[in-house]
Design an enzyme around this catalytic site. Structure first.
Site, PDB file in Angstrom:
ATOM      1  N   ASP A  36      -3.178  -6.301   5.275  1.00 39.61           N
ATOM      2  CA  ASP A  36      -1.939  -5.701   4.751  1.00 39.61           C
ATOM      3  C   ASP A  36      -2.181  -4.399   3.993  1.00 39.61           C
ATOM      4  O   ASP A  36      -1.642  -4.188   2.907  1.00 39.61           O
ATOM      5  CB  ASP A  36      -1.198  -6.699   3.854  1.00 39.61           C
TER       6      ASP A  36
ATOM      7  N   HIS B 193       2.937  -3.749   5.373  1.00 40.04           N
ATOM      8  CA  HIS B 193       4.323  -4.186   5.577  1.00 40.04           C
ATOM      9  C   HIS B 193       5.342  -3.202   4.995  1.00 40.04           C
ATOM     10  O   HIS B 193       6.519  -3.250   5.349  1.00 40.04           O
ATOM     11  CB  HIS B 193       4.538  -5.593   5.003  1.00 40.04           C
TER      12      HIS B 193
ATOM     13  N   SER C 193       5.383  -3.543  -3.927  1.00 41.04           N
ATOM     14  CA  SER C 193       4.359  -3.631  -2.895  1.00 41.04           C
ATOM     15  C   SER C 193       3.705  -2.275  -2.657  1.00 41.04           C
ATOM     16  O   SER C 193       4.386  -1.270  -2.466  1.00 41.04           O
ATOM     17  CB  SER C 193       4.971  -4.122  -1.584  1.00 41.04           C
TER      18      SER C 193
END
Length: 453
Positions: A139, A109, A213
């Site tokens: 992911d 993402h 992230s």
């Protein structure tokens, strides 16, 4: 005694140190009773150069349906939807896994739909990265940069983690630059959060915020135990509940991307659910960790290995399984063709079976990793028994794939007169990268060629 002296005294007592008197103007001691003050600095000096900041930019395509009343006024030639391109920029983090080859792992993402990916090293160097492959369900995305004197992090065996182990998170929260926080492993095998399709998270209370992230979660030896991927909290803020993808899962997925150009997802072939206390008791099991098998698919890997409905799977390759979600995630990321040892309970007795995983029929691949001209197309294995090949399930407007004439619904059945049955075969042929690649396409009832240069 002032508040600062009280605070230092409390810290020293908590660490089991001798408290020495000092004045407000005195320098703090570097050692107490001949021993250095405890610090994470030595391990961080080694690891932090392996954690990078990532900035991306691109254009996201949005589609909005045009109301039928407009079609009434403007005629049947008016398109059914309005397509818009909106520029975007985003920030995240990444971790260098291989210094020699320049491989960098991050979250899917973070780099999704990015036209340009920039990686900034701790020493200030800014590098352009290319995407090698990705897996949306778990992911993760694998990038590659070219530079000398890179530092890579060593991967730990995340299956050996215990709740209570210390954990250190490194990343780029809110674009502030490299930041370090610490905590513990709060839980293992977290699933059912609907954050990703394949969930087997490490939960930690180390502060993780937006921008972390793709960053590193490491142990006190400086080994990577996970890739930070999500937080649970209002407005993207930290409340002490963060999640990371385990290092073993990262290792399995990146190995497949590097070797095949795609993730060859493994399939066991069972249906089931979480093990409740009542269910465990009914099947003669006195614990609540495990995955309950309610059905075994005929001809599946599980069927061939002798797994039966009513079995409780409690381990994979000797490592405890906490839930059905964890079993599903581990099997999927192990990869097709891998042999695994499953520990199970049947009729109250424990036994082990060897299973060779089959390949999922739901495999897909990022088209741009096969050839730059295919960027913007989504490819997946054709499921129609009448035509075997690779189907184009979507094409982004104004993308390179659209420019060469690729359309949604096209089925690639060959490249340069070589027959193609699935994504794996297509990836192998495309890797050869001859000067001209001619895709043999089935479009409706017609056959045509699209040439890539």
């Amino acid at each position: 005694m002032n508040s600062s002296r009280l605070s230092l005294s409390a810290l020293a007592l908590a660490l089991g140190l001798c408290v020495l008197p000092f004045s407000a103007n005195a320098a703090l001691p570097l050692a107490v009773d001949g021993q250095e003050m405890p610090s994470l600095a030595p391990v961080l000096e080694i690891v932090t150069p392996a954690v990078v900041n990532i900035s991306v930019s691109g254009k996201k395509v949005t589609k909005e349906a045009i109301p039928e009343q407009f079609r009434f006024f403007f005629g049947p030639n008016l398109p059914s939807e309005q397509v818009q391109e909106r520029p975007f920029q985003a920030l995240g983090s990444g971790v260098i896994l291989d210094a020699a080859k320049g491989y960098v792992i991050t979250n899917f993402h973070v780099v999704d739909a990015a036209d340009e990916i920039k990686v900034t090293l701790k020493d200030g160097r800014e590098l352009t990265a290319k995407k090698i492959g990705e897996d949306q369900q778990s992911d993760i995305a694998l990038l590659q940069v070219k530079a000398d004197k890179l530092t890579a992090v060593k991967l730990a065996d995340s299956d050996k983690l215990r709740v209570g182990d210390f954990a250190i998170a490194i990343g780029n929260p809110f674009g502030l630059g490299q930041t370090v926080t610490s905590g513990i492993v709060s839980a293992l095998g977290r699933s059912g959060l609907n954050i990703e399709n394949l969930e087997n998270f490490i939960q930690t209370d180390a502060a993780i915020n937006s921008g972390n992230s793709g960053g590193a979660l490491i142990n006190l030896r400086g080994e990577l135990i996970g890739i930070n991927t999500a937080i649970l909290g209002p407005n993207g803020g930290n409340i002490g509940i963060g999640f990371a993808i385990p290092a073993n899962m990262v290792r399995d997925l990146t190995d497949q991307i590097i070797k095949y150009g795609e993730v060859r997802r493994g399939v066991l072939g069972v249906m089931g659910g979480e093990l409740t206390a009542d269910l465990a008791k009914a099947f003669g099991y006195d614990k609540q960790n495990g995955a309950f098998v309610s059905q075994v698919m005929p001809g599946s890997a599980a069927d061939k290995a002798g797994i039966k409905a009513g079995d409780i799977i409690i381990s994979i390759d000797g490592n405890v399984i906490h839930s059905f979600g964890e079993l599903r995630a581990k099997v999927a990321t192990k990869g097709a063709g891998k042999q695994v040892a499953l520990g199970l309970i049947r009729d109250g007795k424990e036994q082990t079976v060897q299973v060779t995983l089959k390949q999922s029929e739901e495999s897909d691949a990022p088209a741009q990793s096969l050839h730059p001209a295919l960027e913007g197309a989504k490819l997946e294995n054709r499921k129609d028994a009448n035509i075997s090949g690779v189907e184009v399930s979507d094409v982004a407007s104004r993308s390179p794939a659209a420019a060469i004439g690729l359309r949604k619904g096209d089925v690639i059945i060959g490249v340069n007169r070589m027959k193609i049955d699935n994504l794996s075969q297509l990836a192998k042929v495309m890797k050869k990268r001859s000067d001209v690649l001619a895709l043999n396409i089935i479009r409706g009832n017609s056959s045509l060629y699209l040439v890539l240069r």
